[in-house]
Write a protein that holds these residues in place. Structure first.
Motif: not given
Lengths: 332, 332
Positions: B42-46
């Motif tokens: 769920g972490a931000t995908d850069l």
């Protein structure tokens, strides 16, 4: 907070450039000076009783004050046994040198062992908050200048003393090393991390009773190419109700910065005011403090009269004219 | 100077307030980003390849970049094993956190043992001289603002990129943590000791060829109640030939400082200019950079046209309008 009274360490210093901090403490905190400790008969005589640390401690002294400068700001090796003697005798040490007392292993070790405090007033060991900008109760006067080293500290000390003489509840707030030595407390504002300059200034003059005055020692100058950031942070954090402009009429350039002219007083005061009003919309100038030491009595009086007429403000010289009318203007 | 390229540590962060430094580095230094290291799906995908430290090192990465914030600025305990894994894999660590990497004993020990570098870009480990005020060769542009956090860094990055595209010899000069991560070098100017702000700014943009431009990231704002001292020291030390005013038209008050109004642009520019001319009498404004993200296209165009007419300066928005006319005005 340092422990007073002081034994003032003079070493073998004899030039006034080297002993001026010691002389400032003697002049403004005479009652806090138990004696002087000189290492040679040719050293400057501050007019205090000569004594060594043990004798000074017995006479009530609680700190050795290093009020002289040394080349490069380092503490010379030959002072180390003398500092140890002071610690052994029961004294803390207060130093205004760039080099830190705590960086000398023997001194740090002896202080820890004996339970003494080492105060490097040029450095700040405290951490400060970011400024809030919130108005604080009580009144504040800040001395500001057209340059460094032209009387901002002396002016603040003289004004605080004059207020106290009138029965006003007032405190001198020190922002530089000599001021801290004189008052025994304060913040070396130029040693604070840049983000916290205004926050440190807010901490220095906390909320107070409505009739109380903090008289704050200014630093630097707003048109100074190296130190104006310190000046502006101190101005914003101090939130002064009253400003006094300090000026040396002989100076045409910023001291030691060739090619940087001293700007006209009018422009200087307008710039200070417009920036001061960010945190105190009621900020105003209440006087001009001249350093007239290079002028004759006649010249000084003529200049004061002309500046009074031009700017509509009382003019003082802490060492020559009375401070009364500036104090009245501040209290008005 | 940090070692690039980066493996960007995202952890399990997903809010843009927390990941904005990582995103800034991705946006402005894409070629310096080998991959991202995420601890949860769920972490931000850069938009960078997902990889762990060993894989990233094999792919060329030389530093793990902590581009996310954590509550209170402390490095959470659960990150420590991850940091050790990165050091073991061959990576240095670059952190923008308040807490220092070197203050975590296991991390400091592993870095020393393995010969890795720890870069706490929010802190300054360098010491700087007092500013000299002396004019340096080469040209300088500084972005200044009506407040913090409204586009000074982005504006400087965009202008430096536009100059380079035209074949002008130009460097972006970082003064804050994200800027330092993007450029790989710079000075966290708000972490410098107050006495040396202008001196650090002089060091940051040294003498250069006459046609060279340093495009310097501004900090704070001259009417900011907490940070103006940093702003002024940076202004004096940068000696800018060209200034660009950054402004967010939606803001009416200094962000997070209730009751402190954003002053009119005219007054703001006059104040910056009068202070900038202390160290560079030829300083002038060459443009206004708007953050129009809260406005429609029509509103943004109308505002830009009105400001151009009012101030006689080209208006840019680094994310919306071109920078060309501001660059032309600077080079003119």
């Amino acid at each position: 907070m340092v422990r007073k009274p002081y034994l003032i360490f003079v070493g073998d210093a004899s030039r006034s450039a080297v002993t001026k901090t010691a002389e400032g403490v003697r002049d403004w905190a005479r009652e806090d000076c138990t004696g002087q400790w000189r290492q040679s008969p040719g050293a400057t005589d501050l007019g205090l009783p000569d004594m060594a640390p043990a004798e000074a401690y017995a006479a009530g002294a609680r700190s050795l004050l290093i009020g002289i400068a040394a080349i490069g700001g380092r503490i010379p090796d030959e002072w180390v046994p003398l500092l140890l003697e002071a610690l052994e005798a029961g004294l803390d040490i207060v130093s205004g040198m760039h080099g830190r007392l705590s960086a000398i292993p023997e001194v740090a070790e002896a202080a820890a062992r004996l339970g003494r405090s080492l105060h490097d007033v040029r450095h700040s060991s405290r951490s400060f908050p970011v400024a809030s900008g919130r108005k604080r109760s009580g009144k504040r006067l800040l001395t500001v200048g057209t340059d460094c080293a032209l009387g901002k500290k002396y002016t603040a000390l003289a004004l605080a003393a004059a207020m106290k003489e009138r029965g006003v509840d007032a405190d001198f707030r020190a922002t530089g090393q000599t001021g801290i030595m004189i008052s025994g407390d304060g913040v070396a504002i130029d040693a604070v991390v840049a983000d916290f300059i205004a926050g440190a200034a807010e901490t220095l003059s906390p909320e107070a009773a409505p009739g109380h005055w903090d008289v704050i020692e200014g630093q630097g100058a707003i048109f100074h190419p190296a130190y104006a950031g310190v000046t502006l942070g101190l101005l914003h954090g101090s939130q002064p109700d009253a400003l006094v402009l300090c000026h040396d009429p002989r100076r045409t350039e910023i001291s030691m910065f060739e090619g940087f002219p001293i700007r006209p007083l009018e422009e200087t005061m307008e710039t200070y005011l417009s920036l001061a009003r960010v945190t105190n919309p009621d900020a105003r100038f209440v006087g001009i403090s001249l350093n007239t030491s290079g002028l004759s009595e006649v010249e000084a009086n003529a200049l004061a009269a002309s500046l009074e007429a031009q700017h509509g403000l009382p003019v003082m010289d802490p060492l020559r004219f009375g401070t009364e009318r500036v104090v009245e203007q501040a209290l008005a």
